[in-house]
Design a protein around this motif. Structure first.
Motif, PDB file in Angstrom:
ATOM      1  N   LYS A 117     -48.326  65.258 -44.952  1.00  0.00           N
ATOM      2  CA  LYS A 117     -46.941  65.596 -45.846  1.00  0.00           C
ATOM      3  C   LYS A 117     -47.436  65.338 -47.327  1.00  0.00           C
ATOM      4  CE  LYS A 117     -44.193  66.635 -42.102  1.00  0.00           C
ATOM      5  NZ  LYS A 117     -43.812  68.029 -41.883  1.00  0.00           N
ATOM      6  N   VAL A 157     -34.349  61.392 -46.119  1.00  0.00           N
ATOM      7  CA  VAL A 157     -35.385  62.142 -45.405  1.00  0.00           C
ATOM      8  C   VAL A 157     -36.550  61.050 -45.677  1.00  0.00           C
ATOM      9  CG1 VAL A 157     -36.633  64.164 -45.221  1.00  0.00           C
ATOM     10  CG2 VAL A 157     -34.234  64.284 -46.001  1.00  0.00           C
ATOM     11  N   VAL A 169     -40.186  63.557 -38.465  1.00  0.00           N
ATOM     12  CA  VAL A 169     -39.319  63.523 -39.622  1.00  0.00           C
ATOM     13  C   VAL A 169     -37.799  63.062 -39.030  1.00  0.00           C
ATOM     14  CG1 VAL A 169     -37.769  64.785 -41.338  1.00  0.00           C
ATOM     15  CG2 VAL A 169     -40.155  65.504 -40.647  1.00  0.00           C
ATOM     16  N   LEU A 204     -31.971  68.200 -49.022  1.00  0.00           N
ATOM     17  CA  LEU A 204     -31.755  69.503 -49.581  1.00  0.00           C
ATOM     18  C   LEU A 204     -30.551  69.893 -48.782  1.00  0.00           C
ATOM     19  CD1 LEU A 204     -34.936  70.810 -50.822  1.00  0.00           C
ATOM     20  CD2 LEU A 204     -33.399  69.724 -52.129  1.00  0.00           C
ATOM     21  N   GLU A 299     -41.693  72.204 -45.740  1.00  0.00           N
ATOM     22  CA  GLU A 299     -42.794  72.017 -45.018  1.00  0.00           C
ATOM     23  C   GLU A 299     -43.750  73.255 -45.100  1.00  0.00           C
ATOM     24  OE1 GLU A 299     -42.798  71.087 -41.047  1.00  0.00           O
ATOM     25  OE2 GLU A 299     -41.855  72.663 -40.115  1.00  0.00           O
TER      26      GLU A 299
END
Ligand code: AMP
Ligand code: GLY
Length: 434
Positions: A117, A157, A169, A204, A299
């Motif tokens: 990530k 997050v 996540v 978001l 992602e």
């Protein structure tokens, strides 16, 4: 052409189904039969209708090599991320006996877009691709991570840097939970080595969709977009799953929005990959969120989505092996790709207890009575002449329709015909879009 497809889920069943069509479809310009023999490793009870299942682990590269040579395989198509992140494409390129056998799926560096990530966030920032604000932390600077959490607004997050089977996540609602979770990830190795680094990012708020690109390292084709339904419960509640259903096309992904996706995300991504000297040959899955009309990347994945594949692939009218040949020979720009205008939906039947503990080996009945839908097997096996459940996700029932409602009606009707102990599915797939 002899093909080896790696993987065992609904995605691989859909790919096998599509590739098998190349056996009968004569390509007008070349008059060649593209598919001779298809092998699926390890496959499931559904894939064996289209080829031969082989008991091979996709991450056992030495065993894959032996099989590829023995069976004179001409192309390897990789379904899941793990062999890609572990470098199967590089393994082929470095081996004298394998280097001329194309692998559909990126090399390890390209697969880092999913495998790390932190790498993917750095990539997005470097190439100006819209994404949530973030920082990356390790146990050495956990106090700075706490300070970063303080400047963000809830929910928080937290993402394990490495692969975590789709579970890496976590989105805590309060700062206290977020700090505790962060400690779990960084100090207590909640996701093993994958959470030795953690990306913390801004939350978001918007609606998600998945966009798919097929790339040969020089040019690309945008495939139909899809929306999947991640949570186990109706109304998108409860625990996250691999995906409980999907629809394509996505009504809110209109032309204006998709133009923004191409200009702001796909083109800079493809250019960025070239600048990084990554010859990306395979599928790229871009997880997006639409916030006030604009796309942001949540992602990247280095493969197709599951269950998105079960709606995206059925909407591709063109010969997929012709496209794969385009990827292998970097002539994708010369290939034509056509789509089915109809809507495709898929409804996933899962095992009782999933995504928590569940039992396997339940006899599946009613598959023969399915009408007007395609039952893609996600987790099934053959045992004593019967088809039994062999995973959390069991069967993805895909249907076409002139409208989403028409397609859903077919999938739901067939969802009632297929039975096994503990069967569960979401009856609200697509409801938020109509
Ligand atoms: P990922 O594994 O990166 O797809 O994340 C799993 C899920 O977490 C996504 O499908 C989103 O629903 C959610 N998610 C990830 N990042 C964010 C973010 N920055 N803001 C809101 N939701 C997010
Ligand atoms: N359906 C989401 C994924 O394949 O990652």
């Amino acid at each position: 052409m002899n093909i080896l497809l790696l993987g065992s889920g609904g995605r691989e069943h859909a790919l096998a189904w599509k590739m098998a069509q190349s056996a009968t479809q004569r390509v007008v310009t070349r008059r060649v039969k593209k598919l001779d023999k298809l092998f699926i490793a390890p496959g499931n009870a559904g894939t064996s209708d289209y080829g031969e299942n082989v008991s091979l682990s996709p991450t056992d590269f030495t065993a894959v090599k032996k099989f590829v040579i023995e069976k004179a395989i001409n192309m390897v198509v990789v379904g899941p991320e793990e062999p890609l992140v572990k470098g199967i494409h590089d393994f082929f390129l470095k081996d004298n006996e394998l280097k001329n056998i194309p692998v559909i799926g990126p090399d390890a560096k390209g697969a880092q877009l999913e495998g790390s990530k932190d790498f993917s966030k750095q990539f997005m920032i470097k190439y100006g691709i819209p994404t949530a604000k973030y920082q990356t932390f390790t146990k050495e600077n956990i106090s700075e991570a706490f300070s970063f959490l303080e400047v963000l607004s809830p929910p928080y997050v937290l993402k394990a840097d490495g692969l975590a089977a789709g579970k890496g996540v976590v989105i805590p609602n309060t700062i206290d939970e977020a700090k505790k979770e962060l400690e779990n990830m960084l100090l207590n190795s909640r996701f093993g080595a994958s959470s030795a680094k953690v990306v913390i990012e801004e939350f978001l708020k918007g609606i998600e969709l998945s966009v798919f690109v097929l790339s040969d390292g020089k040019s690309y084709k945008i495939l139909p977009e899809a929306k999947d339904y991640k949570r186990i419960g109706e109304g998108d509640t409860g625990l996250n799953t691999g995906g409980m259903g999907a629809v394509s096309p996505v009504p809110f992904a209109d032309k204006t929005f998709m133009k923004k996706v191409e200009e702001r995300i796909i083109i800079p991504t493809v250019k960025g990959l070239k600048k990084e000297n990554i010859v990306y040959k395979g599928f790229l899955f871009i997880g997006l969120i639409k916030v006030a009309g604009d796309p942001f990347v949540i992602e990247y994945n280095c493969r197709m989505g599951d269950p998105e594949t079960e709606v995206v692939i059925p909407r591709i009218k063109s010969d997929i092996l012709d496209l794969f040949e385009g990827v292998a020979t970097q002539t994708l720009s010369k290939k034509k790709i056509e789509f089915d205008e109809r809507t495709a939906v898929t409804v996933m039947l899962v095992s009782g207890g999933y995504p928590g503990d569940y039992e396997k080996g339940k006899v599946i009945t009613g598959l023969d009575s399915v009408e007007n839908s395609i039952p893609f097997h996600a987790g099934s096996a053959k045992k004593d002449g019967q088809i039994v459940t062999n995973g959390g996700r069991v069967i993805a029932i895909t249907s076409y329709g002139n409208t989403m409602q028409e397609a859903l009606k077919k999938s739901f009707a067939n969802a009632e015909k297929i039975n096994y102990e503990g069967k569960y599915y979401r009856k609200d797939i697509g409801r938020d879009l109509s």
